[in-house]
Design a protein around this motif. Structure first.
Motif, short mmCIF file in Angstrom:
data_model
loop_
_atom_site.label_atom_id
_atom_site.label_comp_id
_atom_site.label_asym_id
_atom_site.label_seq_id
_atom_site.Cartn_x
_atom_site.Cartn_y
_atom_site.Cartn_z
N ALA A 1 0.41 -0.34 -6.96
CA ALA A 1 0.00 -0.35 -8.04
C ALA A 1 -1.38 -1.24 -7.70
O ALA A 1 -2.40 -0.62 -9.06
N PHE A 2 -0.90 -3.05 -7.67
CA PHE A 2 -2.25 -3.64 -7.38
C PHE A 2 -3.44 -3.20 -6.62
O PHE A 2 -4.83 -3.70 -7.07
N SER A 3 -2.96 -2.50 -5.47
CA SER A 3 -4.50 -1.90 -4.91
C SER A 3 -5.48 -0.58 -5.74
O SER A 3 -6.51 -0.63 -5.52
N ALA A 4 -4.21 0.01 -6.59
CA ALA A 4 -5.56 0.82 -7.45
C ALA A 4 -6.15 0.39 -8.45
O ALA A 4 -7.37 0.73 -8.43
N GLU A 5 -5.11 -1.01 -8.59
CA GLU A 5 -5.91 -1.49 -9.84
C GLU A 5 -7.46 -2.28 -8.58
O GLU A 5 -8.51 -2.52 -9.90
N GLN A 6 -7.27 -3.05 -8.08
CA GLN A 6 -8.75 -4.22 -7.00
C GLN A 6 -9.62 -2.57 -6.94
O GLN A 6 -10.67 -2.60 -7.27
N LEU A 7 -9.14 -1.52 -6.09
CA LEU A 7 -10.29 -0.28 -6.23
C LEU A 7 -10.76 0.32 -7.23
O LEU A 7 -11.87 0.39 -7.35
N ALA A 8 -9.50 -0.01 -8.49
CA ALA A 8 -10.09 1.35 -9.44
C ALA A 8 -11.71 -0.31 -10.37
O ALA A 8 -12.74 0.18 -10.99
N LEU A 9 -11.56 -1.22 -9.90
CA LEU A 9 -12.08 -2.66 -10.47
C LEU A 9 -13.19 -1.62 -9.82
O LEU A 9 -14.62 -2.25 -10.17
N PHE A 10 -13.12 -2.64 -8.36
CA PHE A 10 -15.32 -2.00 -7.53
C PHE A 10 -14.98 -0.99 -7.58
O PHE A 10 -16.72 -0.66 -7.26
N GLY A 11 -14.92 0.29 -7.16
CA GLY A 11 -15.47 1.61 -7.38
C GLY A 11 -15.54 1.77 -5.92
O GLY A 11 -15.15 3.55 -5.45
N SER A 12 -15.46 0.70 -4.73
CA SER A 12 -14.79 1.68 -3.52
C SER A 12 -14.34 0.49 -2.90
O SER A 12 -14.99 -0.97 -3.18
N PHE A 13 -14.09 0.64 -1.17
CA PHE A 13 -13.40 -0.45 -0.57
C PHE A 13 -14.79 -1.03 0.40
O PHE A 13 -15.23 0.03 1.34
N PRO A 14 -14.21 -1.85 1.08
CA PRO A 14 -15.25 -2.61 2.40
C PRO A 14 -14.63 -1.53 3.58
O PRO A 14 -15.65 -2.04 4.46
N ALA A 15 -13.78 -1.61 3.85
CA ALA A 15 -13.17 -0.43 5.30
C ALA A 15 -13.00 0.19 5.36
O ALA A 15 -12.38 1.02 4.06
N GLN A 16 -12.23 0.73 6.21
CA GLN A 16 -11.81 2.48 6.27
C GLN A 16 -10.31 2.33 5.68
O GLN A 16 -9.81 3.09 5.86
N ASP A 17 -9.47 0.92 6.53
CA ASP A 17 -8.18 0.76 6.11
C ASP A 17 -8.05 -0.53 5.77
O ASP A 17 -8.45 -1.22 6.07
N TYR A 18 -6.40 -0.97 5.78
CA TYR A 18 -6.06 -2.35 5.51
C TYR A 18 -4.83 -2.70 5.56
O TYR A 18 -4.00 -1.91 5.31
N HIS A 19 -4.52 -4.05 6.28
CA HIS A 19 -2.80 -4.04 6.95
C HIS A 19 -3.11 -5.99 6.32
O HIS A 19 -3.50 -6.67 6.35
#
Length: 578
Positions: free
Chosen positions: A205-223
């Motif tokens: 849920a919070f990951s989706a909220e952040q992605l919606a804010l910025f529109g894209s992600f700086p990396a191909q995955d996250y750990h």
């Protein structure tokens, strides 16, 4: 390519054996310089990691001939006679620091932050790196770096390697989830029983909220690399496509108190994947690991991230408004804990992280870029929303920073941030910057005004403690000794006490866990207080009068008489019903 080899002979010693191997062409230099980082990104103070190294030696990898080594500084070495050779650097690294920025070795795991123990060849930081780990059978490896083979990691450069911690263990647990097709991994090392369904639901849920804010992600995955410890602990550090979080005690992980901390720090660190790891100050493009990297914008890197780390949990419906306000009130309490906020600006406090930013420091000297930074971010967000009737907000500022600087790899400056804020506001915001970023103006009145737009208020309560609320000093009892710990400037106590005074009597009566009652016996509010100061017995007068006092509590609360318009504004801001 620079090759690193990691092994350990006896985990009971905490020593990890590190080898670095690289080739020097026949037409290359006769000498090279090796640098071990003196600090790590995410903590802006010199940490002198070289004190963790033992027995540094350099040889020709083919002949094992010992090469000449001369130490130039505490963490820099010059190696001669390297032309045309394959050079191997060997040393032991002491991995005995269990926090989110540390490294640890024992029988159960190897946890490494490469920035602490891996050297680089000066001038060759941009070369690809390979790390091979010699691990026992059955051990699993968690790391943000791609694996090219069993226990073999690949990094694009030393920066990439230094910013990619790892945990190797036979007891690692993990689950993964996806948001917009991007894989996220939650790794847990430690003796605990996670509620994986709840964890994955809330993290998604919070990951989706952040992605919606910025529109894209700086990396191909996250750990998310979690060290869940058997004792009380709390720490988190951001990295390019990962974070290390150390938290405990393990048996309380899923209780409301500790789970709240896990969510807060995880959301905060993920936001850093954009804000500081990608949207980076110009002064840190690139990092210089050999010395301080001074920058005046940590109120953006950490202050805005601290604001969003809790705020987005509420926006994502992971936390209630009440839970969010409880976290905001903790930030307020820490901000107003002393008078440092009236002596140092946020911009100067950013610079002073390198001086004493992570230590208590002398009384009333400094302000926190985390706490005040979060409050001025809240003030800016609500101001932008009020000026535009929620058509624009701090979200727009962060998206602009991401588009202009994060995606492009160009470092931003103070002026860039100011320009974007004014563009989003559609008006001159010089007063905001002069008062709250470059000045030390009080926040109470402007915060209260901004909060009223969303139907809330800043409530200040008087302190009912006699020593704090009437006289302006705090004490602690140590081994049955009542010692003065804090004194507000300009308070009645400032004319009578000094920090570390031991209070032994009030009006001739012994102080024994009864200081508050003894200071409530005189109608005239005048007392003769006996103290030991530097082992000398003194009696000093203490009289209530006009002066500074410790407030009991400063809190953000909903207005009971909030209008329908204010309640709608609240929902626009927090995505929750008033």
């Amino acid at each position: 390519m620079i090759h690193y080899y990691v092994s350990f002979e006896n985990p009971l010693t905490f020593y990890v054996q590190l080898h670095m191997t690289f080739e020097v062409p026949a037409a290359g230099p006769e000498t090279v310089e090796l640098q071990l980082p003196a600090w790590r990104p995410g903590r802006y103070e010199l940490q002198n990691f070289a004190q963790k190294l033992q027995h540094v030696e350099v040889v020709d990898a083919a002949s094992q001939e010992v090469l000449g080594v001369r130490k130039l500084t505490k963490d820099r070495w010059e190696v001669s006679g390297v032309q045309g050779r394959t050079v191997q650097v060997r040393y032991n690294f002491y991995a005995h620091q269990m926090d989110a920025g540390g490294s640890w070795l024992d029988e159960t795991q190897l946890y490494l932050n490469p920035v602490q123990g891996f050297m680089y060849v000066e001038g060759r930081q941009h070369e690809p790196c390979q790390v091979q780990l010699q691990l026992p059978d059955g051990w699993q490896l968690a790391c943000g770096l791609p694996q090219s083979g069993p226990n073999v990691l690949q990094a694009q450069s030393f920066d990439h390697l230094a910013d990619s911690p790892l945990i190797a263990s036979p007891t690692l647990q993990y689950r993964n989830y996806e948001v917009q097709g991007l894989p996220f991994y939650i790794w847990i090392q430690g003796e605990c029983a996670p509620d994986w369904q709840r964890l994955v639901t809330d993290f998604r849920a919070f990951s989706a909220e952040q992605l919606a804010l910025f529109g894209s992600f700086p990396a191909q995955d996250y750990h998310f690399l979690n060290q869940i410890l058997p004792y009380k602990h709390y720490h988190g550090v951001e990295h390019l496509n990962s974070t290390v979080i150390t938290l405990g005690p393990a048996e309380l992980l899923m209780t409301e108190g500790l789970y709240k901390e896990l969510l807060g720090v995880s959301c905060h660190e993920l936001f850093h994947a954009w804000n500081i790891k990608s949207i980076r100050p110009a002064e840190m493009q690139p990092y210089d690991y050999s010395k301080e990297n001074y920058f005046r914008t940590c109120f953006i890197a950490e202050g805005i991230t601290t604001y969003y780390g809790e705020y987005l949990l509420a926006r994502a419906q992971v936390r209630t408004a009440g839970q969010y306000f409880a976290e905001l009130n903790t930030v307020l309490r820490k901000h107003y804990d002393d008078y440092g906020c009236y002596h140092l600006s946020l911009a100067d406090a950013s610079m002073d992280l390198w001086l004493d930013g992570y230590k208590p420091g002398i009384p009333d000297r400094k302000v926190s870029v985390y706490h005040k930074g979060a409050l001025v971010a809240l003030l800016l967000d609500l101001t932008l929303r009020r000026l535009s009737q929620h058509q624009r907000s701090l979200d727009d500022v962060m998206r602009r920073l991401w588009e202009e600087f994060g995606k492009t790899g160009i470092g931003y400056t103070e002026d860039d941030y100011g320009r974007i804020v004014m563009d989003v506001a559609g008006r001159d915001m010089t007063a905001y910057f002069d008062k709250f970023i470059y000045g030390t103006a009080p926040l109470e009145e402007p915060l209260d005004k901004a909060l009223s737009f969303v139907g809330c208020t800043l409530r200040i309560e008087e302190n009912m403690s006699v020593s704090e609320g009437l006289f302006g000093f705090r004490t602690v009892v140590k081994n049955e000794r009542t010692e003065v710990t804090d004194i507000l400037p300009g308070s009645p106590a400032a004319a009578a006490f000094t920090v570390d005074d031991e209070i032994v009597a009030v009006n001739g009566r012994r102080v024994d866990m009864n200081l508050q009652s003894l200071l409530s016996t005189s109608p005239e509010q005048h007392y003769e207080v006996s103290v030991f100061r530097q082992n000398r017995l003194l009696t000093v007068p203490l009289t209530a009068q006009e002066g500074q006092r410790f407030w009991q509590k400063i809190t953000i609360e909903k207005l009971p008489e909030a209008t329908a318009e204010q309640q709608a504004s609240f929902k626009n801001w927090l995505k929750q019903e008033f």
